[in-house]
Enzyme design. Sequence first.
Site, PDB file in Angstrom:
ATOM      1  N   ASP A 195      48.182  54.439 -12.212  1.00 28.87           N
ATOM      2  CA  ASP A 195      46.920  54.760 -12.880  1.00 28.87           C
ATOM      3  C   ASP A 195      46.407  53.473 -13.528  1.00 28.87           C
ATOM      4  O   ASP A 195      46.979  52.993 -14.511  1.00 28.87           O
ATOM      5  CB  ASP A 195      47.193  55.849 -13.933  1.00 28.87           C
ATOM      6  CG  ASP A 195      45.939  56.294 -14.667  1.00 28.87           C
ATOM      7  OD1 ASP A 195      44.920  55.573 -14.601  1.00 28.87           O
ATOM      8  OD2 ASP A 195      45.984  57.358 -15.305  1.00 28.87           O
ATOM      9  N   HIS A 196      45.354  52.933 -12.978  1.00 30.66           N
ATOM     10  CA  HIS A 196      44.878  51.618 -13.420  1.00 30.66           C
ATOM     11  C   HIS A 196      44.206  51.670 -14.796  1.00 30.66           C
ATOM     12  O   HIS A 196      43.859  50.645 -15.381  1.00 30.66           O
ATOM     13  CB  HIS A 196      43.913  51.039 -12.379  1.00 30.66           C
ATOM     14  CG  HIS A 196      43.874  49.534 -12.352  1.00 30.66           C
ATOM     15  ND1 HIS A 196      44.501  48.750 -13.296  1.00 30.66           N
ATOM     16  CD2 HIS A 196      43.293  48.669 -11.493  1.00 30.66           C
ATOM     17  CE1 HIS A 196      44.290  47.470 -13.028  1.00 30.66           C
ATOM     18  NE2 HIS A 196      43.556  47.400 -11.939  1.00 30.66           N
ATOM     19  N   ARG A 197      44.049  52.895 -15.348  1.00 32.49           N
ATOM     20  CA  ARG A 197      43.543  52.970 -16.726  1.00 32.49           C
ATOM     21  C   ARG A 197      44.648  52.584 -17.712  1.00 32.49           C
ATOM     22  O   ARG A 197      44.379  52.130 -18.807  1.00 32.49           O
ATOM     23  CB  ARG A 197      43.084  54.404 -17.045  1.00 32.49           C
ATOM     24  CG  ARG A 197      41.902  54.874 -16.223  1.00 32.49           C
ATOM     25  CD  ARG A 197      41.640  56.342 -16.465  1.00 32.49           C
ATOM     26  NE  ARG A 197      42.825  57.160 -16.192  1.00 32.49           N
ATOM     27  CZ  ARG A 197      42.936  58.450 -16.475  1.00 32.49           C
ATOM     28  NH1 ARG A 197      41.917  59.083 -17.035  1.00 32.49           N
ATOM     29  NH2 ARG A 197      44.029  59.113 -16.181  1.00 32.49           N
TER      30      ARG A 197
END
Length: 546
Positions: free
Chosen positions: A518-520
């Site tokens: 999850d690149h967040r």
Amino acid sequence: MTIQTVVVPDLGGAETVEVIELGLAPGDNVEVEDCLLVLESDKATMDIPSPKAGVFTKYLVEEGATVRVGDAIAEIDVADAASPTADVAVEEAPVEAAPVAEEVAPAAPVASAPATSSELMIQVPDIGSDDKVDVIEICVAVGDEVNEGDTLVVLESDKATMDIPSTHTGTVLKIVVAEGDKLGTGDEVALFKVTSSAEEAAAPATPETAPAASEVASVVAAPVAAPVVEAAPVAAPEDVPTGGDFYAGPAVRLLARELGVDLSQVSGSGPKGRIQKDDVSHFVKKVMKNKDSAVASSAGGAGIPAIPTVDFSQFGEIEEIKLSKIQKLTAANMQRNWLNVPHVTQFDDADITELEDFRKGLKAEGEKRGVRVTPVAFLIKALAASMQANPEFNRSMGADGQHVIQKHYCHIGMAVDTPRGLVVPVIRDVNEKGIWDISAEIMTLAGKARDGKLTPAEMQGGCFTLSSLGAIGGNGFTPIVNAPEVGILGVSKSQIKPVWNGSEFAPRLMLPLALSYDHRVINGGDAGRFMTHLVKLLSDIRHLAL
Ligand code: CAO
């Protein structure tokens, strides 16, 4: 031991109902009236209570199954077959209150004499009990044009939810109840200006014009069945799930369909997690609030053009295959995760030549212990160690998008391919376990998964998931993060490859790894460090012992 079979009681008009919730495990103690399972018609949700105290033995149906009156649905080992409550065979009277439906006074009118020639007060029909029950929803407003059969209010007892339908077509002049009130048979609900004739309105209800008391009573007393008057069916938009994968009554489902809300994403605040009308409103408010912020909303798919519907039969022979409940849930979850989580997938190969030599050396001892050690056990152990070294991989994005949650436990999910679909049992506290224990748990959980015996608790609480297609094949794939987890490791089939060792190419067993995250929550640098650590551990498992 006296095993008694519980069957589907009188449905009061509904032909079939769907099994939407199986909450017990074999061996659970049940008291009289404890809910055994939940059925749902297109108009009502109904708890099926245990008719006796005892020990729950097994279900005879699966979630999602369609059942009809008299079908066997569960077995209980009755505690005291000679007790007063045991005097009626369960097969004959599965729900002890059902006979009440037969005993109530015949065909009581549900509308009182009109206040004027064209007005009438709609009352609660005979609900088969002297108890008052809660008004959980008011479905109409003053001034609404209402058709016969439209739901006016929803009542909920501890056994059933029931829509109270309008017996006439007309306009709502006044609503005399409020949410939270308690209503019983004969209580007033709403004043109507009827468009049907006054004579008809004042006449005692007949089975053609209003639900007969015995029919309506069965809704509550049985406690099942929807009112037999025609409720207004609402065509569901194709993109809004309408199945039973959440616990909500018909009126809430109707509201959700109208607002385009996917109820599987709404948390229920009612008893046993039941979704209330307010929960849907809060969900909508939350989505609207988050819409303009950078925070990814939890509502998937909004504004995304629909995939066109194609009539494939115009191109050749086709067949429609019903999805299992697991397949439907997986489809919804995958879509939700794919739409909500900005994915990045990073690839690498681990040299597992030595690991495999070591693993194969464990075979004899494994046979003695009755444990089969596969590469998956080492992968899970190495993942836990990498998560400890890189704690950002043991985080989840907070629901409000304003914070992340750092977990100090390490539970790892393992994707298992089963005939019913993909399931993900969770191995708990992996960081505290050795390879033998992990291997034994893999065997147990994968076996239970394939036999459809996993409990919900065994599939909850994962921090990270491993998806191994190593035994099946392929060079690599991009797994979808199992949100709210932060990452997933996809493993493909190992192969001998020539690897340059500084002076020559040497044959090494290389394991392809694909890390989706999850690149967040994770940035590329974190992911690079995590993958490098993982590859180092797998390539030299002595580091796992450090
Ligand atoms: N490369 C080469 N061989 C591998 C391997 C790999 N990466 N991983 C496993 N194997 C071998 C094992 O060594 C074993 O052979 P031996 O018995 O000779 O040692 C054989 O393949 C079977 O291993 P396995 O992976 O099935 O064993 P497991 O019990 O540890 O795995 C499980 C359990 C649940 C991971 C697996 O059975 C499974 O269901 N995998 C599918 C997961 C899936 O569907 N993922 C996709 C999800 S997203 O759509």
